[in-house]
Design a protein around this motif. Structure first.
Motif, mmCIF file in Angstrom:
data_model
loop_
_atom_site.group_PDB
_atom_site.id
_atom_site.type_symbol
_atom_site.label_atom_id
_atom_site.label_comp_id
_atom_site.label_asym_id
_atom_site.label_seq_id
_atom_site.Cartn_x
_atom_site.Cartn_y
_atom_site.Cartn_z
ATOM 1 N N ARG A 24 0.834 -1.204 0.000
ATOM 2 C CA ARG A 24 0.000 0.000 0.000
ATOM 3 C C ARG A 24 0.879 1.268 0.000
ATOM 4 N NH1 ARG A 24 -5.152 1.179 1.369
ATOM 5 N NH2 ARG A 24 -5.571 -0.584 -0.005
ATOM 6 N N ASP A 25 1.946 1.259 0.800
ATOM 7 C CA ASP A 25 2.854 2.405 0.834
ATOM 8 C C ASP A 25 3.496 2.635 -0.532
ATOM 9 O OD1 ASP A 25 2.281 2.756 3.482
ATOM 10 O OD2 ASP A 25 4.117 1.815 4.232
ATOM 11 N N LYS A 26 3.918 1.530 -1.167
ATOM 12 C CA LYS A 26 4.533 1.659 -2.483
ATOM 13 C C LYS A 26 3.518 2.140 -3.515
ATOM 14 C CE LYS A 26 7.729 -1.237 -3.521
ATOM 15 N NZ LYS A 26 8.507 -2.448 -3.885
ATOM 16 N N LEU A 27 2.296 1.657 -3.397
ATOM 17 C CA LEU A 27 1.242 2.064 -4.322
ATOM 18 C C LEU A 27 0.959 3.556 -4.208
ATOM 19 C CD1 LEU A 27 -0.909 1.141 -6.395
ATOM 20 C CD2 LEU A 27 -2.461 0.809 -4.480
ATOM 21 N N GLN A 28 0.895 4.056 -2.977
ATOM 22 C CA GLN A 28 0.645 5.486 -2.769
ATOM 23 C C GLN A 28 1.780 6.328 -3.348
ATOM 24 O OE1 GLN A 28 0.040 5.599 1.471
ATOM 25 N NE2 GLN A 28 -2.156 5.210 1.318
ATOM 26 N N LYS A 29 3.002 5.830 -3.234
ATOM 27 C CA LYS A 29 4.145 6.548 -3.812
ATOM 28 C C LYS A 29 4.023 6.582 -5.333
ATOM 29 C CE LYS A 29 8.065 4.451 -4.218
ATOM 30 N NZ LYS A 29 9.347 3.780 -3.910
ATOM 31 N N TYR A 30 3.632 5.444 -5.930
ATOM 32 C CA TYR A 30 3.469 5.384 -7.376
ATOM 33 C C TYR A 30 2.327 6.285 -7.848
ATOM 34 C CZ TYR A 30 6.675 1.393 -7.770
ATOM 35 O OH TYR A 30 7.776 0.584 -7.760
ATOM 36 N N GLN A 31 1.257 6.363 -7.043
ATOM 37 C CA GLN A 31 0.119 7.191 -7.429
ATOM 38 C C GLN A 31 0.542 8.646 -7.613
ATOM 39 O OE1 GLN A 31 -2.508 6.092 -4.194
ATOM 40 N NE2 GLN A 31 -3.879 4.982 -5.565
ATOM 41 N N LYS A 32 1.384 9.133 -6.717
ATOM 42 C CA LYS A 32 1.840 10.521 -6.816
ATOM 43 C C LYS A 32 2.706 10.716 -8.051
ATOM 44 C CE LYS A 32 1.787 11.235 -1.799
ATOM 45 N NZ LYS A 32 2.620 11.497 -0.590
ATOM 46 N N ARG A 33 3.566 9.743 -8.345
ATOM 47 C CA ARG A 33 4.471 9.873 -9.485
ATOM 48 C C ARG A 33 3.729 9.718 -10.806
ATOM 49 N NH1 ARG A 33 9.526 6.048 -8.432
ATOM 50 N NH2 ARG A 33 10.116 6.940 -10.439
ATOM 51 N N ILE A 34 2.781 8.780 -10.853
ATOM 52 C CA ILE A 34 2.062 8.564 -12.102
ATOM 53 C C ILE A 34 1.137 9.731 -12.419
ATOM 54 C CG2 ILE A 34 0.072 7.238 -12.974
ATOM 55 C CD1 ILE A 34 1.539 4.747 -12.659
ATOM 56 N N SER A 35 0.638 10.416 -11.385
ATOM 57 C CA SER A 35 -0.247 11.550 -11.636
ATOM 58 C C SER A 35 0.470 12.623 -12.447
ATOM 59 C CB SER A 35 -0.764 12.132 -10.316
ATOM 60 O OG SER A 35 0.294 12.701 -9.563
ATOM 61 N N ILE A 36 1.783 12.766 -12.234
ATOM 62 C CA ILE A 36 2.568 13.722 -13.012
ATOM 63 C C ILE A 36 2.612 13.288 -14.479
ATOM 64 C CG2 ILE A 36 4.864 14.735 -13.333
ATOM 65 C CD1 ILE A 36 5.313 14.364 -10.325
ATOM 66 N N LEU A 37 2.808 11.980 -14.712
ATOM 67 C CA LEU A 37 2.865 11.466 -16.079
ATOM 68 C C LEU A 37 1.513 11.575 -16.775
ATOM 69 C CD1 LEU A 37 5.010 8.220 -15.586
ATOM 70 C CD2 LEU A 37 5.778 10.515 -16.166
ATOM 71 N N THR A 38 0.448 11.222 -16.066
ATOM 72 C CA THR A 38 -0.872 11.241 -16.710
ATOM 73 C C THR A 38 -1.318 12.666 -17.025
ATOM 74 O OG1 THR A 38 -1.914 11.112 -14.514
ATOM 75 C CG2 THR A 38 -1.631 9.047 -15.726
ATOM 76 N N ASP A 39 -0.937 13.619 -16.174
ATOM 77 C CA ASP A 39 -1.245 15.019 -16.480
ATOM 78 C C ASP A 39 -0.553 15.442 -17.771
ATOM 79 O OD1 ASP A 39 -2.800 15.238 -14.243
ATOM 80 O OD2 ASP A 39 -1.304 16.307 -13.035
ATOM 81 N N ARG A 40 0.700 15.036 -17.928
ATOM 82 C CA ARG A 40 1.439 15.394 -19.151
ATOM 83 C C ARG A 40 0.860 14.664 -20.365
ATOM 84 N NH1 ARG A 40 2.868 18.709 -22.535
ATOM 85 N NH2 ARG A 40 4.731 18.264 -23.773
ATOM 86 N N GLU A 41 0.438 13.427 -20.186
ATOM 87 C CA GLU A 41 -0.154 12.681 -21.300
ATOM 88 C C GLU A 41 -1.449 13.345 -21.779
ATOM 89 O OE1 GLU A 41 1.635 8.258 -20.231
ATOM 90 O OE2 GLU A 41 -0.173 8.990 -19.267
ATOM 91 N N THR A 42 -2.222 13.889 -20.848
ATOM 92 C CA THR A 42 -3.426 14.621 -21.229
ATOM 93 C C THR A 42 -3.059 15.851 -22.053
ATOM 94 O OG1 THR A 42 -4.580 13.897 -19.227
ATOM 95 C CG2 THR A 42 -5.471 15.819 -20.359
ATOM 96 N N GLN A 43 -2.028 16.569 -21.626
ATOM 97 C CA GLN A 43 -1.581 17.740 -22.372
ATOM 98 C C GLN A 43 -1.083 17.347 -23.767
ATOM 99 O OE1 GLN A 43 1.395 19.533 -19.886
ATOM 100 N NE2 GLN A 43 -0.046 20.087 -18.268
ATOM 101 N N ILE A 44 -0.345 16.237 -23.831
ATOM 102 C CA ILE A 44 0.180 15.768 -25.114
ATOM 103 C C ILE A 44 -0.965 15.392 -26.053
ATOM 104 C CG2 ILE A 44 1.361 13.803 -26.190
ATOM 105 C CD1 ILE A 44 3.431 13.975 -23.956
#
Length: 213
Positions: A24-44
């Protein structure tokens, strides 16, 4: 007589609960990092649409949906495992819990593989050979049933919404308010969910093949 100290024995249940907490801790860490990628993918996706590159825009949105589905799937699985270990006699569900933890670890590895950083996401915009190879790799990966029909429909809806946003005000056609009967609404819904969605997916497949060529 001297006092002897003994190390408390960690039970299988204690170990499973600890493993779930770590996941769960690792998942929460990934959620924060992936949100940065998905925001950029939306812009792209928006940038690709502005360039009239619909196939690339769709690929960016499908990759984003895949990442989001991985996170949601793992989160839901961890919640289920936590309920099992707290609500049921652990000995009765130990095998299921251990299998679930193994599956969770496998999915977390998939999520980790998505942590390629912004530089990989930017390749969706590029036109060189390396970028095309990467785009084909993503297309092939997503073509293996990684997204459900519902996911694909949601991606298409998001793409259509972006296209409408990009239209200049004078290009937006305002349709008159026409009374729609309940029967008409039912027929329209069925057509969209069966025929139109199938046509859209087939058109997307052709565009992806052209992009990968």
């Amino acid at each position: 007589m001297g006092n002897t100290s003994s190390t408390p024995k960690i039970s299988a249940q204690d170990r499973a609960i600890l493993d779930m907490k770590l996941q769960r801790d690792k998942l929460q860490k990934y959620q924060k990092r992936i949100s940065i990628l998905t925001d950029r993918e939306t812009q792209i996706a928006k940038e690709c649409l502005a360039r009239d590159q619909k196939a690339k825009a769709l690929l960016a949105l499908r990759r984003k949906k895949y990442q989001e589905s991985l996170l949601a799937k793992t989160d839901a699985q961890l919640e289920q495992l936590q309920r099992l270990t707290s609500d049921v006699e652990f000995a009765a569900v130990q095998k299921d819990v251990m299998y679930g933890l193994q599956q969770g670890t496998a999915v977390l590895k998939q999520i980790h593989a998505e942590m390629g950083g912004i530089e990989k996401v930017e390749r969706l915009l590029e036109e060189n050979a390396e970028a095309r190879a990467y785009q084909k790799e993503i297309t092939d990966m997503l073509g293996g049933g990684q997204l459900s029909n519902q996911d694909e429909d949601e991606v298409e809806d998001e793409l259509e919404a972006m296209e409408r946003e990009l239209l200049a005000p004078e290009q937006r056609v305002l349709l008159p308010n026409v009374p729609v009967t309940e029967v008409d609404t039912t027929v329209s819904s069925e057509q969209l969910s069966v025929r139109e969605r199938a046509k859209a997916r087939e058109a997307r497949r052709v565009e992806e093949e052209l992009l990968a060529a």
